[in-house]
Design an enzyme around this catalytic site. Sequence first.
Site, PDB file in Angstrom:
ATOM      1  N   HIS B  30     -38.442 -28.755  12.840  1.00 13.45           N
ATOM      2  CA  HIS B  30     -39.033 -28.915  14.160  1.00 13.45           C
ATOM      3  C   HIS B  30     -40.545 -28.774  14.100  1.00 13.45           C
ATOM      4  CE1 HIS B  30     -34.848 -27.661  14.657  1.00 13.45           C
ATOM      5  NE2 HIS B  30     -34.847 -28.242  15.832  1.00 13.45           N
ATOM      6  N   HIS B  70     -36.538 -22.271  16.675  1.00 12.47           N
ATOM      7  CA  HIS B  70     -36.577 -23.537  15.941  1.00 12.47           C
ATOM      8  C   HIS B  70     -37.997 -23.838  15.445  1.00 12.47           C
ATOM      9  CE1 HIS B  70     -37.132 -24.333  20.259  1.00 12.47           C
ATOM     10  NE2 HIS B  70     -38.048 -25.170  19.862  1.00 12.47           N
ATOM     11  N   GLY B 119     -33.256 -18.328  17.474  1.00 11.70           N
ATOM     12  CA  GLY B 119     -32.700 -19.674  17.399  1.00 11.70           C
ATOM     13  C   GLY B 119     -31.746 -19.883  18.562  1.00 11.70           C
ATOM     14  N   PRO B 120     -30.775 -18.990  18.748  1.00  7.90           N
ATOM     15  CA  PRO B 120     -29.968 -19.046  19.968  1.00  7.90           C
ATOM     16  C   PRO B 120     -30.881 -18.756  21.165  1.00  7.90           C
ATOM     17  CG  PRO B 120     -28.872 -17.772  18.246  1.00  7.90           C
ATOM     18  CD  PRO B 120     -30.301 -17.976  17.808  1.00  7.90           C
ATOM     19  N   ASP B 157     -39.395 -23.731  26.884  1.00 10.54           N
ATOM     20  CA  ASP B 157     -38.661 -24.043  28.113  1.00 10.54           C
ATOM     21  C   ASP B 157     -37.179 -23.698  27.984  1.00 10.54           C
ATOM     22  OD1 ASP B 157     -40.574 -25.346  30.008  1.00 10.54           O
ATOM     23  OD2 ASP B 157     -40.924 -26.591  28.260  1.00 10.54           O
ATOM     24  N   ASN B 187     -44.745 -27.119  27.786  1.00 13.85           N
ATOM     25  CA  ASN B 187     -45.083 -28.468  27.303  1.00 13.85           C
ATOM     26  C   ASN B 187     -44.319 -29.586  28.010  1.00 13.85           C
ATOM     27  OD1 ASN B 187     -42.535 -28.474  26.172  1.00 13.85           O
ATOM     28  ND2 ASN B 187     -43.241 -27.925  24.124  1.00 13.85           N
ATOM     29  N   ILE B 189     -41.410 -30.580  27.914  1.00 13.71           N
ATOM     30  CA  ILE B 189     -40.478 -31.389  27.117  1.00 13.71           C
ATOM     31  C   ILE B 189     -39.277 -30.556  26.678  1.00 13.71           C
ATOM     32  CG2 ILE B 189     -40.210 -32.552  24.851  1.00 13.71           C
ATOM     33  CD1 ILE B 189     -41.724 -34.284  26.782  1.00 13.71           C
ATOM     34  N   HIS B 261     -39.937 -33.145  18.733  1.00 11.26           N
ATOM     35  CA  HIS B 261     -39.346 -31.799  18.795  1.00 11.26           C
ATOM     36  C   HIS B 261     -38.627 -31.413  17.512  1.00 11.26           C
ATOM     37  CE1 HIS B 261     -36.837 -28.412  20.151  1.00 11.26           C
ATOM     38  NE2 HIS B 261     -35.830 -29.055  19.598  1.00 11.26           N
ATOM     39  N   GLU B 406     -24.543  -8.336  31.255  1.00  6.75           N
ATOM     40  CA  GLU B 406     -23.918  -8.013  29.972  1.00  6.75           C
ATOM     41  C   GLU B 406     -24.690  -8.608  28.804  1.00  6.75           C
ATOM     42  OE1 GLU B 406     -22.377  -9.555  32.506  1.00  6.75           O
ATOM     43  OE2 GLU B 406     -21.056  -8.004  33.321  1.00  6.75           O
ATOM     44  N   PHE B 432     -15.570  -8.823  29.225  1.00  4.13           N
ATOM     45  CA  PHE B 432     -16.906  -9.383  29.403  1.00  4.13           C
ATOM     46  C   PHE B 432     -17.712  -9.389  28.102  1.00  4.13           C
ATOM     47  CE2 PHE B 432     -15.790  -8.201  33.865  1.00  4.13           C
ATOM     48  CZ  PHE B 432     -15.495  -9.499  34.230  1.00  4.13           C
ATOM     49  N   HIS B 468      -9.453 -10.182  34.166  1.00  6.43           N
ATOM     50  CA  HIS B 468     -10.019  -8.941  33.647  1.00  6.43           C
ATOM     51  C   HIS B 468      -9.262  -8.392  32.439  1.00  6.43           C
ATOM     52  CE1 HIS B 468     -12.457  -9.195  37.163  1.00  6.43           C
ATOM     53  NE2 HIS B 468     -12.973  -7.995  37.006  1.00  6.43           N
TER      54      HIS B 468
END
Lengths: 662, 662
Positions: B30, B70, B119-120, B157, B187, B189, B261, B406, B432, B468
Amino acid sequence: MTLAPARLAPMANAIRALSMDAVQAANSGHPGMPMGMADVATVLYAKHLKFDPKNPQWADRDRFVLSAGHGSMLMYSLLYLTGYESPTIEDIRNFRQMGSPCAGHPENFLLEGVECTTGPLGQGLAMAVGMAMAERQLNATFGDDLVDHNTWVIAGDGCLMEGINHEAIGLAGTLGLGKLKVLWDDNDITIDGKTGLSTSEDIPARYRASGWDVFSCDGHDFADIERALAEAAASDKPSLVACKTVIGKGAPNKQGGSGVHGSPLGADEIAAAREVLGWSAEPFVIPEDILADWRSLGAKGAEAREAWEARKVANPEAAEFSRRMAGELPDTEDVARTFAGWLEGDANVATRKASENCLNVLAPALPEMIGGSADLTGSNNTKAKCQEPFTAENYAGRYVYYGIREFGMAAAMNGMALHGGVIPYGGTFLIFSDYCRNAIRLSALQQVRAIYVLTHDSIGLGEDGPTHQPVEQVMSLRLIPNLNVFRPADVIETAECWNIALQTQETPSVLALTRQNLPQLRKSGEMLSARGAYTLRAAEGDRKVILIASGSEVELACTVRDELQAQGIGADVVSMPCMELFDAQEEAYKHEVLPHDPSILKVSIEAGTTMGWERYTATSRNGGLNIGLDRFGASAPAKDLFARFGFSAASIVPKVLEKLSV
Amino acid sequence: MTLAPARLAPMANAIRALSMDAVQAANSGHPGMPMGMADVATVLYAKHLKFDPKNPQWADRDRFVLSAGHGSMLMYSLLYLTGYESPTIEDIRNFRQMGSPCAGHPENFLLEGVECTTGPLGQGLAMAVGMAMAERQLNATFGDDLVDHNTWVIAGDGCLMEGINHEAIGLAGTLGLGKLKVLWDDNDITIDGKTGLSTSEDIPARYRASGWDVFSCDGHDFADIERALAEAAASDKPSLVACKTVIGKGAPNKQGGSGVHGSPLGADEIAAAREVLGWSAEPFVIPEDILADWRSLGAKGAEAREAWEARKVANPEAAEFSRRMAGELPDTEDVARTFAGWLEGDANVATRKASENCLNVLAPALPEMIGGSADLTGSNNTKAKCQEPFTAENYAGRYVYYGIREFGMAAAMNGMALHGGVIPYGGTFLIFSDYCRNAIRLSALQQVRAIYVLTHDSIGLGEDGPTHQPVEQVMSLRLIPNLNVFRPADVIETAECWNIALQTQETPSVLALTRQNLPQLRKSGEMLSARGAYTLRAAEGDRKVILIASGSEVELACTVRDELQAQGIGADVVSMPCMELFDAQEEAYKHEVLPHDPSILKVSIEAGTTMGWERYTATSRNGGLNIGLDRFGASAPAKDLFARFGFSAASIVPKVLEKLSV
């Protein structure tokens, strides 16, 4: 008929009485929310909600979602009071008991009138966004005559604090879903205490920042509630109504505190509440005049429905509309023929690309398919050529740019499927199923046809590394009841799996697809994937080994088999695109494919956690063999990763030979 | 030393050159983000960030989190340019190749200076919130002399659109984390195109609504960046700086579009960029004067660190501070003694309550333990009596009211653990865990000691019903690598599991605990849980059956055993509080507890999905027997549910007898 405030107050108290008495009888449940929102809910049902209790599946009804699902007695009270066939007063007496449709949280599969299962906070509102999307899409397709209804939501502080709320309202604001109206139970209380303990947010400002209109009212002043709801109804933006309420309103000593949220009031407090509310009827008895007022609302709805039926009769699109709302597929012979054409080919494509090829056949044939991706359109290959974007300017579009909102997307897909008339599918990377896992679970629990296109399904995605490489995701999705997890091995299986997913009305599907190219392994199209697993390559000579694999590892299994055969060792290859469907086959078929005979060595090969595969392999002598990845991946080109982690014939064949020699 | 803008521009271009060349060499990655944020990052490192490349673990360094992971080449460029020992230029040449610490996304376990794995999307910023919390807590404990640093974040973003962003900034705003500064790569994008495709949000307004200060700058004007960062640094609120940037800045034909990107620029565009940037050096070569400017920043940091070391030497709390930062536990003999006392008792308590009892012993002894709950304090039993709330008014507090967040909680726990000096634990309902699953995964991947207290661990929670009731959660958490999932059976095992969790520095733990009471099954305290599974009740006579159970089902297994024994059938009960630890034992112990002998029938009993248990049972003749729940639960009192779903000796004993008779 217009009910004056003086008539509304006892109607609201009927909700309070039923709620506190049912929770008390169950010795379990949440009285605070139904009692706090009774007044608002009464105005909503009396003045706004379009519904016909005798025809709960009326396509053009308003959708009402109790996002704060723990307040389920509010829902059950409303359904009973307005005259739905179910629940009965007996059902309410048996609130939270085995067999009662009045479960702890509202379940769409137990009661008509419950539009969706709620309880996991935030998701009700996010599903409502999907319902409002489906409504606009169908409105754009079929016009105001057939489709023109609101989606109303009651949500609590919990729903608004959950992250999914941000995703849901952002999507709704961007899509300009003006027929979505959220009534916020603004009571300043969460389970741990005052909301100030954990939040200092200016919620109205946040909603406005996302393109919403915000109104407010005193949630216990009927005239003020009426004004605010009317303003919200008139707005052409998605709207939030902050209803300032007192949790547990009517319970004189406990109202306004967190103690009233999730515990029975107790006999003394209930007696005190009866006093305050002027409610002298026995538990579970609603005085006739009050019940009559409630039931009159249903009659009003029946008139609206009849007018709609009349319009529908005159509408040339009625049959197509009914087909879509029934969830029936159109005649797909064209589709089948097109698939057949692929069998001639010799495609070497990623299954994500194979999936795109399917979509380019399916989407034109099935106008109810609404696709999308959580900002990975080009990677998930989810957009069919025929699909225009679904936007505020073009609700007839059939492709949703969900943004970086996996959880919001999945919940919206549930809402769309529950609304009916559309078949939603949506994509993200398989790893990010983690981000929307509970919504996938709710697809399964609610028995809806939502189709998840989850690409980049293993270390085969390569360089992005362990944060992006699913290891445990395929198996962990298989653990969710009533969810079909497909991991097709080639272009043919991909087409079959898409077909099965579309034909499975009450079970959602996951399609786990590769980034990397895979060779075509079959040239026959007998829908073998429908059995979940099948013998793709039969042993020559004595069958000593069965290699069971899914997805990208089926090709590898074939290579391993050829090397074993070259050494005179008979080996089957079983392709298992869907464990769930295989487990559902009759025993005879299962034994044919995977005989119990412990003398045959069973070997699983899948680029993910091995746990779970023992179901098929451990009956072998010596416990079988599981080739997988029980650790996190790494960042490198795919071919290097497969080699490094032992996904090669050079690595597997010796292991098989060793097992055979013991 | 102050670097003038004229000196900064070539420094920033060094980042651009390294980034585009490394991505090109890898043919993957990237370039857009590092090139777009190069100018801002250069100002941050040159003017604000407190760091010493020669001492990357310096406790009082500023934390820098690249939430938009990234853009990893930005991170690697910064570490190399400022003079960290690793990565070397050779590592950067091998970006995204097997063995290079320059992985596709930054990994905390591969490089010092990478504070967390990102990354996540969204989680980096949410972990930074936890870092800033730990900083304040330690500052309140040890004072400005030892702890006084900022946490800086670069986020895109995507990070801001994810739901977790809402949770993270809400928590930061409420806690008033003024030393947290987020630089937003504004940016316009995303991967799918212009941000307007999927969002219309007024982001500054949303941040302000959550109690943040918001500043903005032209992200390519050094003076303007300096002004904005100085304003943010001076603010006593958590601050967002909207840096208006051009993605891929410097690549003349591709900058500003989504194509830049996540794909290499290509040789031609790189040549054109070199032209535009005035960059004539060979790939991976940084001109000496530019490198010298970068390296001078490290020298400045060394001075600050030396001053801090001098203050530390004079500080009477230095030893305790160092102990906590090293993650070493204090002498826990007192704790062990207290546990010993419980063995005398005969407790019939829920394991959530047993956990609370542990906390009331552990928390006073371990001041580094910081507890909390996602708004379920009274249900998760997570608050020790000695803990004051951690609030904006009292950072010395050790209990966090996380709110209904959570995912935000789990990510904050990761951030706290990564910061060091504290041991975070936090509670929610086990179901949860679905909401925060990827953060739990990141605990495991990042090898941190985060402890998840997940209560209401089965249908045993009763009336709340299927939304639940965890069914697949325990097994699905077991699938995550490097995560210990504990499901203790009684008060003793609970104490043992807490002890193990605290002593396991590089592996996070889940404690799956009951709502319902469980009898005490053991009166010995030999830390048997540390082996993962052990024989709790030995067969009398010939061992024909081994019943393997966890948590609340161990009691049931004991009852089943007694009935089998009464019929003359010898049966062991194996309690398995932690599969992962059992699987890690030497073979001899495993065979002793669970012999391979197929003539012994192995039966698993757990109120959850059976898939996975075949690992231990399927080696039995006839494949063993798995008692579990492979469907969703229902709403009813717990005892009715257990009976309904076959968790009773009356249901299980005949199944065992039938299997034995085949």
